[in-house]
Enzyme design. Structure first.
Site, PDB file in Angstrom:
ATOM      1  N   LYS A  16       0.070  -7.742  12.964  1.00  0.00           N
ATOM      2  CA  LYS A  16      -0.922  -6.796  12.435  1.00  0.00           C
ATOM      3  C   LYS A  16      -2.245  -7.035  13.156  1.00  0.00           C
ATOM      4  CE  LYS A  16      -2.906  -4.951   8.181  1.00  0.00           C
ATOM      5  NZ  LYS A  16      -2.882  -4.875   6.706  1.00  0.00           N
ATOM      6  N   TYR A  23      -8.253   0.787  -3.544  1.00  0.00           N
ATOM      7  CA  TYR A  23      -7.012   1.181  -4.219  1.00  0.00           C
ATOM      8  C   TYR A  23      -6.310  -0.070  -4.703  1.00  0.00           C
ATOM      9  CZ  TYR A  23      -4.717  -0.511  -0.059  1.00  0.00           C
ATOM     10  OH  TYR A  23      -4.285  -1.323   0.946  1.00  0.00           O
ATOM     11  N   THR A  52       1.657  -4.390   4.271  1.00  0.00           N
ATOM     12  CA  THR A  52       1.517  -4.697   5.699  1.00  0.00           C
ATOM     13  C   THR A  52       0.872  -6.069   5.965  1.00  0.00           C
ATOM     14  OG1 THR A  52      -0.622  -3.587   5.834  1.00  0.00           O
ATOM     15  CG2 THR A  52       1.336  -2.253   6.328  1.00  0.00           C
ATOM     16  N   ASP A  53       0.154  -6.613   4.976  1.00  0.00           N
ATOM     17  CA  ASP A  53      -0.605  -7.852   5.239  1.00  0.00           C
ATOM     18  C   ASP A  53       0.285  -8.990   5.730  1.00  0.00           C
ATOM     19  OD1 ASP A  53      -2.838  -6.519   4.419  1.00  0.00           O
ATOM     20  OD2 ASP A  53      -3.200  -7.704   2.614  1.00  0.00           O
ATOM     21  N   THR A  80       0.816  -1.211   0.000  1.00  0.00           N
ATOM     22  CA  THR A  80       0.000   0.000   0.000  1.00  0.00           C
ATOM     23  C   THR A  80       0.850   1.261   0.000  1.00  0.00           C
ATOM     24  OG1 THR A  80      -1.801  -1.141   1.063  1.00  0.00           O
ATOM     25  CG2 THR A  80      -1.776   1.223   1.351  1.00  0.00           C
ATOM     26  N   GLU A 118      -3.240 -27.864  28.517  1.00  0.00           N
ATOM     27  CA  GLU A 118      -4.481 -28.656  28.448  1.00  0.00           C
ATOM     28  C   GLU A 118      -4.327 -29.847  27.505  1.00  0.00           C
ATOM     29  OE1 GLU A 118      -8.485 -26.676  28.480  1.00  0.00           O
ATOM     30  OE2 GLU A 118      -7.235 -24.921  28.123  1.00  0.00           O
TER      31      GLU A 118
HETATM   32  N1  ASP Z   1      -2.767  -5.471   0.936  1.00  0.00           N
HETATM   33  C1  ASP Z   1      -1.722  -4.530   1.208  1.00  0.00           C
HETATM   34  C2  ASP Z   1      -0.410  -5.282   1.221  1.00  0.00           C
HETATM   35  O1  ASP Z   1      -0.129  -5.962   2.149  1.00  0.00           O
HETATM   36  C3  ASP Z   1      -1.967  -3.833   2.496  1.00  0.00           C
HETATM   37  C4  ASP Z   1      -0.894  -2.854   2.933  1.00  0.00           C
HETATM   38  O2  ASP Z   1       0.187  -2.781   2.399  1.00  0.00           O
HETATM   39  O3  ASP Z   1      -1.170  -2.138   3.920  1.00  0.00           O
HETATM   40  O4  ASP Z   1       0.337  -5.160   0.299  1.00  0.00           O
END
Ligand code: ASP
Length: 331
Positions: free
Chosen positions: A167, A28, A94-95, A15, A288
């Protein structure tokens, strides 16, 4: 005059390089901007470091693969042997950032800083968070105090260790947390403050490296839930899985039928690791579930996605259950 540190930026998409048709729309496409576009949005980078960069890949990190990760680790190892390079910044979606960060933390063989960053808002958005994240990431990579701390992730003024971050929010800029053992530090407009080092083995003391033939051994994640059908495990094994990580409920739990099925596969030499679908806390041995009797491994502090990566690398070598359990305590 003192020369500035030299930082190499490797852009992989996400992103931070995403673009939308308008500055306020939620939809996007990741990985649209190239490195030059990213750098143009960050004023004053050249007061922190001498910057050089490379467009390494350009994918949304949902499409990150072990092929790209392996090439990335090899590239970074190759760069960091050069005396004139002080640190590396990787821009990434970020994923799956926590997976690549943890993978690099295990396979990079240098104590020089490797810092990952990304963004939750595309480059075209009002209040895009990417430019300041990149500025801060370069500040950390250029800081001599960042040496020896393993792979770090800088987002939203926070410095996270690769072992601890996860995340936690699908859209908020405050998405990454280090819930089990806390933040490594903060970085505010380039001012870096470290609170602590990483707690586990990484980089130079890691026994792993990226020099292997792909594909890595297959390890699947099976998500536990109420009344879960145990036959998903068999489907994984039939398709060649050498290990299965159970994203267990609570403290790595699963129902009796699944325990029985998993113990059967453990007896056949399939590695069964119990992690948790709960976002924070550790998974302990024999709490457990009787791990000793069933031949299971507890993931300790690693969430399912990171537990899978450790197991894929661990299974490159013949190892017994006890040895693999020790890896989960060590990394
Ligand atoms: N879907 C995107 C990715 O991981 C989300 C992001 O970058 O925040 O490339």
């Amino acid at each position: 005059m003192k020369t500035l540190p030299s930082v190499r930026i490797l852009a992989t998409g996400g992103t931070i390089a995403g673009a939308a048709a308008s500055s306020t729309q939620a939809g996007y496409t990741s990985g649209r901007l190239n490195l030059k576009g990213l750098l143009n949005a960050v004023p004053d980078l050249d007061r922190l470091a001498r910057i050089d960069g490379e467009q390494f890949a350009n994918v949304g990190s949902q499409d990150m693969s072990f092929d790209i990760m392996t090439r990335l680790a090899r590239e970074i190892n190759g760069l960091l042997v050069h005396e004139e390079i002080d640190g590396v910044v990787v821009t990434h979606g970020t994923d799956t950032m926590e997976e690549t960060a943890f993978f690099l933390n295990l396979t990079i063989n240098s104590s020089k800083p490797v810092v990952m960053t990304g963004a939750m808002r595309p480059a075209t958005a009002v209040s895009a968070d990417g430019p300041l994240n990149l500025f801060n990431a370069v500040a950390v990579a250029a800081d001599p105090a960042a040496k020896g701390r393993g792979v770090m992730v800088v987002m939203n003024d926070r410095i996270h260790g690769a072992h601890s971050l996860t995340k936690t929010n699908t859209t908020s800029v405050e998405t990454f947390l280090s819930p089990v053992n806390g933040l490594m530090g903060t970085v505010v407009f380039g001012k870096v403050k470290f609170f602590r080092g990483p707690f586990r083995k990484h980089t130079v003391v890691s026994e792993f490296n990226p020099e292997y033939d792909l594909p890595l051994p297959r390890v699947d994640i099976v998500y536990a839930c109420a009344d879960m059908p145990p036959d998903l495990l068999g489907a994984s094994v039939e398709r060649g899985a050498k290990g299965i990580v159970i994203a267990g409920d609570g403290n790595g739990n699963m129902n009796e039928d699944t325990i029985r099925a998993a113990a059967g596969f453990a007896r056949q030499g399939i590695c069964i690791v119990r992690a948790s679908r709960v976002p924070t806390g550790t998974v302990g041995r024999n709490v457990e579930v009787d791990d000793d009797a069933n031949g299971f491994i507890a993931s300790d502090e690693l969430n399912p996605a990171k537990a899978r990566i450790l197991l894929m690398l661990a299974l490159l070598k013949d190892r017994g259950v006890e040895e693999i359990q020790e890896l989960y305590y060590g990394y």
